[in-house]
Design an enzyme around this catalytic site. Sequence first.
Site, PDB file in Angstrom:
ATOM      1  N   LYS A  22       0.810  -1.317  -0.012  1.00  0.00           N
ATOM      2  CA  LYS A  22      -0.131  -0.002   0.014  1.00  0.00           C
ATOM      3  C   LYS A  22       0.871   1.378   0.017  1.00  0.00           C
ATOM      4  CE  LYS A  22      -2.325   2.869   2.799  1.00  0.00           C
ATOM      5  NZ  LYS A  22      -2.644   3.026   4.264  1.00  0.00           N
ATOM      6  N   ASP A  60      -6.504   0.907   0.389  1.00  0.00           N
ATOM      7  CA  ASP A  60      -6.847   1.321   1.563  1.00  0.00           C
ATOM      8  C   ASP A  60      -7.976   0.763   2.053  1.00  0.00           C
ATOM      9  OD1 ASP A  60      -8.687   2.809   0.628  1.00  0.00           O
ATOM     10  OD2 ASP A  60      -7.733   4.565   1.297  1.00  0.00           O
TER      11      ASP A  60
END
Length: 210
Positions: free
Chosen positions: A122, A140
């Site tokens: 991420k 996310d």
Amino acid sequence: MRKNERIRSMLALLDEHYPTEDKCYLYYENEWQLLFATIMSAQCTDERVNTVTRELYKKYPTLESFASADLSELEQDIRSTGFYHNKAKNIIAAAGQLLTEYNGVMPSDIDKLTALAGVGRKTANVVRTHIFHIPSIVVDTHVKRITNKLGIVDSDDPVKIEFELMRLLPKENWGRLNTQLIAHGRSICKARRPDCENCFLNVCCKSYKG
Ligand code: SF4
């Protein structure tokens, strides 16, 4: 509606309602500031991180200053972002790695980025999207929740979701997907109480029973 149709409809509606350029909600002025802000954003709101980093980056203006920071002092500096022991330790280690292994220059390669302390896919994809403008999907909490609700993916694992979305979505939508779903998650498809009746995506959402 079949999944392909749902995806086409979702992308068109998101482009209609939200900006089509990639927007980063974290404050930063250079690549390593974005990297560290993203590390700090784990389990923390962007607003809180931005409050902390505006002061933090004045106190530690260079990579060298982070690499040589006193661990317990940095922990206190970033305490309000939560999980500050690990975050501080990782930031100091990543600053050192960037200096010794890359001469202070941020790599763009995903394997090199994820080899930095505290950097998962991420965080690496945030840097790739906003610093290098390489098509990447940042998964996310909003992307994970909303793509599951829409019925586009069926997984709790952010890495599986990322690969599935890369398989299903045109590359041109990868970068802005995160920006648009954050906006949607904050305004309509909220975690606790999604406003499905007033959601423009309800026409293509598998969870909508209206
Ligand atoms: S219809 Fe409801 S669950 Fe589906 S995206 Fe909209 S707010 Fe979220």
